[in-house]
Design a protein around this motif. Structure first.
Motif, PDB file in Angstrom:
ATOM      1  N   VAL A 160     -29.117  -2.776  15.299  1.00 12.41           N
ATOM      2  CA  VAL A 160     -29.628  -3.962  15.975  1.00 12.41           C
ATOM      3  C   VAL A 160     -31.090  -4.108  15.584  1.00 12.41           C
ATOM      4  O   VAL A 160     -31.902  -3.216  15.825  1.00 12.41           O
ATOM      5  CB  VAL A 160     -29.487  -3.855  17.513  1.00 12.41           C
ATOM      6  N   GLU A 161     -31.403  -5.218  14.928  1.00 14.63           N
ATOM      7  CA  GLU A 161     -32.767  -5.524  14.492  1.00 14.63           C
ATOM      8  C   GLU A 161     -33.489  -6.269  15.605  1.00 14.63           C
ATOM      9  O   GLU A 161     -32.858  -7.012  16.367  1.00 14.63           O
ATOM     10  CB  GLU A 161     -32.740  -6.399  13.238  1.00 14.63           C
ATOM     11  N   THR A 162     -34.803  -6.112  15.677  1.00 15.72           N
ATOM     12  CA  THR A 162     -35.571  -6.841  16.690  1.00 15.72           C
ATOM     13  C   THR A 162     -36.723  -7.625  16.070  1.00 15.72           C
ATOM     14  O   THR A 162     -37.533  -8.184  16.792  1.00 15.72           O
ATOM     15  CB  THR A 162     -36.125  -5.873  17.761  1.00 15.72           C
ATOM     16  N   GLY A 163     -36.760  -7.674  14.763  1.00 17.96           N
ATOM     17  CA  GLY A 163     -37.820  -8.419  14.083  1.00 17.96           C
ATOM     18  C   GLY A 163     -37.516  -9.903  14.031  1.00 17.96           C
ATOM     19  O   GLY A 163     -36.604 -10.404  14.686  1.00 17.96           O
TER      20      GLY A 163
ATOM     21  N   ILE B 264     -35.632 -11.856  18.409  1.00 25.34           N
ATOM     22  CA  ILE B 264     -34.472 -11.732  19.278  1.00 25.34           C
ATOM     23  C   ILE B 264     -33.536 -10.708  18.645  1.00 25.34           C
ATOM     24  O   ILE B 264     -33.437 -10.641  17.414  1.00 25.34           O
ATOM     25  CB  ILE B 264     -33.794 -13.117  19.472  1.00 25.34           C
ATOM     26  N   PRO B 265     -32.876  -9.870  19.448  1.00 27.80           N
ATOM     27  CA  PRO B 265     -31.978  -8.875  18.856  1.00 27.80           C
ATOM     28  C   PRO B 265     -30.903  -9.538  17.996  1.00 27.80           C
ATOM     29  O   PRO B 265     -30.327 -10.555  18.390  1.00 27.80           O
ATOM     30  CB  PRO B 265     -31.359  -8.188  20.080  1.00 27.80           C
ATOM     31  N   HIS B 266     -30.668  -8.955  16.818  1.00 31.37           N
ATOM     32  CA  HIS B 266     -29.654  -9.484  15.916  1.00 31.37           C
ATOM     33  C   HIS B 266     -29.113  -8.372  15.021  1.00 31.37           C
ATOM     34  O   HIS B 266     -29.754  -7.342  14.840  1.00 31.37           O
ATOM     35  CB  HIS B 266     -30.197 -10.648  15.078  1.00 31.37           C
ATOM     36  N   VAL B 267     -27.902  -8.621  14.489  1.00 33.04           N
ATOM     37  CA  VAL B 267     -27.225  -7.667  13.610  1.00 33.04           C
ATOM     38  C   VAL B 267     -26.785  -8.413  12.359  1.00 33.04           C
ATOM     39  O   VAL B 267     -26.154  -9.470  12.453  1.00 33.04           O
ATOM     40  CB  VAL B 267     -25.998  -7.035  14.314  1.00 33.04           C
ATOM     41  N   PHE B 268     -27.106  -7.865  11.198  1.00 31.23           N
ATOM     42  CA  PHE B 268     -26.691  -8.448   9.928  1.00 31.23           C
ATOM     43  C   PHE B 268     -25.319  -7.923   9.533  1.00 31.23           C
ATOM     44  O   PHE B 268     -24.999  -6.759   9.765  1.00 31.23           O
ATOM     45  CB  PHE B 268     -27.667  -8.064   8.806  1.00 31.23           C
TER      46      PHE B 268
ATOM     47  N   ALA C  35     -25.429 -11.945  13.548  1.00 33.25           N
ATOM     48  CA  ALA C  35     -25.050 -12.143  14.946  1.00 33.25           C
ATOM     49  C   ALA C  35     -26.327 -12.067  15.773  1.00 33.25           C
ATOM     50  O   ALA C  35     -26.954 -11.004  15.846  1.00 33.25           O
ATOM     51  CB  ALA C  35     -24.060 -11.070  15.389  1.00 33.25           C
ATOM     52  N   VAL C  36     -26.739 -13.182  16.367  1.00 31.47           N
ATOM     53  CA  VAL C  36     -27.925 -13.218  17.222  1.00 31.47           C
ATOM     54  C   VAL C  36     -27.437 -12.914  18.639  1.00 31.47           C
ATOM     55  O   VAL C  36     -26.614 -13.649  19.193  1.00 31.47           O
ATOM     56  CB  VAL C  36     -28.621 -14.594  17.147  1.00 31.47           C
ATOM     57  N   LEU C  37     -27.934 -11.807  19.206  1.00 35.99           N
ATOM     58  CA  LEU C  37     -27.410 -11.288  20.473  1.00 35.99           C
ATOM     59  C   LEU C  37     -28.236 -11.778  21.663  1.00 35.99           C
ATOM     60  O   LEU C  37     -29.263 -11.200  21.998  1.00 35.99           O
ATOM     61  CB  LEU C  37     -27.392  -9.753  20.444  1.00 35.99           C
ATOM     62  N   PHE C  38     -27.764 -12.838  22.307  1.00 37.70           N
ATOM     63  CA  PHE C  38     -28.451 -13.325  23.506  1.00 37.70           C
ATOM     64  C   PHE C  38     -28.141 -12.438  24.699  1.00 37.70           C
ATOM     65  O   PHE C  38     -28.913 -12.372  25.637  1.00 37.70           O
ATOM     66  CB  PHE C  38     -28.045 -14.772  23.806  1.00 37.70           C
ATOM     67  N   GLY C  39     -27.005 -11.770  24.677  1.00 37.05           N
ATOM     68  CA  GLY C  39     -26.608 -10.889  25.775  1.00 37.05           C
ATOM     69  C   GLY C  39     -26.790  -9.431  25.418  1.00 37.05           C
ATOM     70  O   GLY C  39     -25.882  -8.633  25.601  1.00 37.05           O
TER      71      GLY C  39
END
Length: 134
Positions: free
Chosen positions: A11-14, A30-34, A42-46
């Motif tokens: 999970v990236e936070t940059g 915003i947390p996201h996963v490539f 995937a931009v993780l709002f939750g």
């Protein structure tokens, strides 16, 4: 990924890449996963994703596919099809995001590391997402 090998997608936070930041202001973090191939994020709002939630955010994921120079296969459905397999088990479920990559609520039946196979408009990628107990 082989069964039992753990959860490989970090999970990236940059800052989101330029191709995925439409609709976000400034240097949104915003947390996201490539995806493993870098074709989707995937931009993780939750974040963190969870099995059960009391009050608060849902397991909202914004799927953003990398733009391609050539048109996608017109015979391929626009739906984002997700096949999720719980790491180390035979537990497999499918989910769909109508209209292709975009906003979604993706709930999965058990906590753990889920390996996702993603298919949309003639494209494929994979990633792992962790769901906590909640």
């Amino acid at each position: 990924m082989s069964a039992g090998s753990g959860c490989g997608s970090r999970v990236e936070t940059g800052v989101l890449p330029d191709w995925a930041d439409a609709g976000f202001s400034g240097q949104a973090r915003i947390p996201h996963v490539f995806g493993a191939k870098g074709e989707i994020v995937a931009v993780l709002f939750g974040h963190p994703l969870a099995l059960r939630r009391g009050e608060g955010p849902t397991n909202k994921i914004l799927w953003v596919a990398k733009p391609v120079a050539t048109s996608s296969d017109p015979a391929s459905p626009a739906t984002l099809a997700i096949t999720a397999t719980l790491d180390g088990t035979d537990t497999r479920v499918t989910r769909e995001v109508a209209g292709g990559p975009g906003p979604s609520i993706i709930d999965l039946p058990q906590a753990g590391c889920w390996h996702l196979e993603l298919h949309w408009s003639g494209h494929t990628d994979t990633m792992d997402l962790v769901y906590a107990e909640g």
